[in-house]
Write an enzyme that holds these catalytic residues in place. Sequence first.
Site, PDB file in Angstrom:
ATOM      1  N   CYS A  86       0.821  -1.434   0.162  1.00 34.85           N
ATOM      2  CA  CYS A  86       0.064   0.084  -0.005  1.00 34.85           C
ATOM      3  C   CYS A  86       0.966   1.288   0.006  1.00 34.85           C
ATOM      4  CB  CYS A  86      -0.957  -0.124   1.254  1.00 34.85           C
ATOM      5  SG  CYS A  86      -2.277   1.074   1.274  1.00 34.85           S
ATOM      6  N   HIS A 196      -3.533  -5.768   0.969  1.00 36.59           N
ATOM      7  CA  HIS A 196      -3.058  -5.915   2.161  1.00 36.59           C
ATOM      8  C   HIS A 196      -2.922  -7.651   2.664  1.00 36.59           C
ATOM      9  CE1 HIS A 196      -2.542  -1.885   3.585  1.00 36.59           C
ATOM     10  NE2 HIS A 196      -3.580  -1.630   2.938  1.00 36.59           N
ATOM     11  N   GLU A 198      -1.302  -8.974   4.971  1.00 30.99           N
ATOM     12  CA  GLU A 198      -1.222  -9.035   6.330  1.00 30.99           C
ATOM     13  C   GLU A 198      -2.455  -9.042   6.901  1.00 30.99           C
ATOM     14  OE1 GLU A 198      -0.621  -6.138   4.566  1.00 30.99           O
ATOM     15  OE2 GLU A 198      -1.078  -4.510   5.958  1.00 30.99           O
TER      16      GLU A 198
END
Lengths: 225, 80
Positions: A86, A196, A198
């Site tokens: 990002c 994302h 994660e």
Amino acid sequence: MKSAVILLPGLNRDRDMIAALTRISGKPPVTVWQTDTEIPDVDLIVIPGGFSYGDYLRCGAIAARMPVLGAVREKAAEGVRVLGVCNGFQILVEAGLLPGALMRNASLHFVCREVRLEVVNASTAFTRGYTQGQIIRSPVAHHDGNYFADAETLKRIEDNNQVVFRYAEGTNPNGSVNDIAGIINEAGNVLGMMPHPENLIEPAHGGTDGRALFESALDLAGVAA
Amino acid sequence: MIKARVTVTLKNGVLDPQGKAIEGALSTLGFEGVGHVRQGKVFDIELESSDRKQAGADLKAMCEKLLANTVIEDYQVEIG
């Protein structure tokens, strides 16, 4: 495998990233502040998401000129793996470590939703844990993820298989050219992506599709060498 | 002291969604005959030096290194 997370004022996904790396590798990453000029010996350096410097001037522009990016550049040249997610991706393109630019979303809206990604190149150090062409789920949350590169650069990165992730058909959230969601450098050790991973690493997140990316990048068991 | 103005605009051929939205808004306001609108940024910069030649070189370097992303943007420097 050891990892490091770069910290800059205005980032806000650093805690998610630290949690993901800790849970997956069993060891907390070291954190490196923006004014540090040296990064300890690690196998993976991650620049997380957020709004470094309030997105002033251009997203990632100020962060990319901070001393720690010089250290990231040196480590990248030595072959250390670098992942930018990002805002981290925006910082890597602003720093010239990845080609192209990330512009305002074509819709002009901030998008925060789940998309589907096609793993276009499953032979990178970051994507070995996926299969070629696999469709995975991933959240996105950004205002400036509209990937752009001039025709010549675009042809070069496509020909070199540097496009690693594409938004699967119908899910391009930002107008990116060729549905590009993530690209890798020519040497194959610097990956930038808008989604994302994660945030999708354990069942409590609603899925674990992001996990293989970290397991690959960290050379963890279960991933083919 | 030298006062300079740097204008940064998107390169031709780079899609400008913000410019398009402004274009649409102008038309909504009833302004007729508005063609393409492209938006950009203006920086007013004061330099302590009075050496205009050096200032020109410094401003160019500032544009290349920070003020413009030359992948997508062009810049213009005016020294007042």
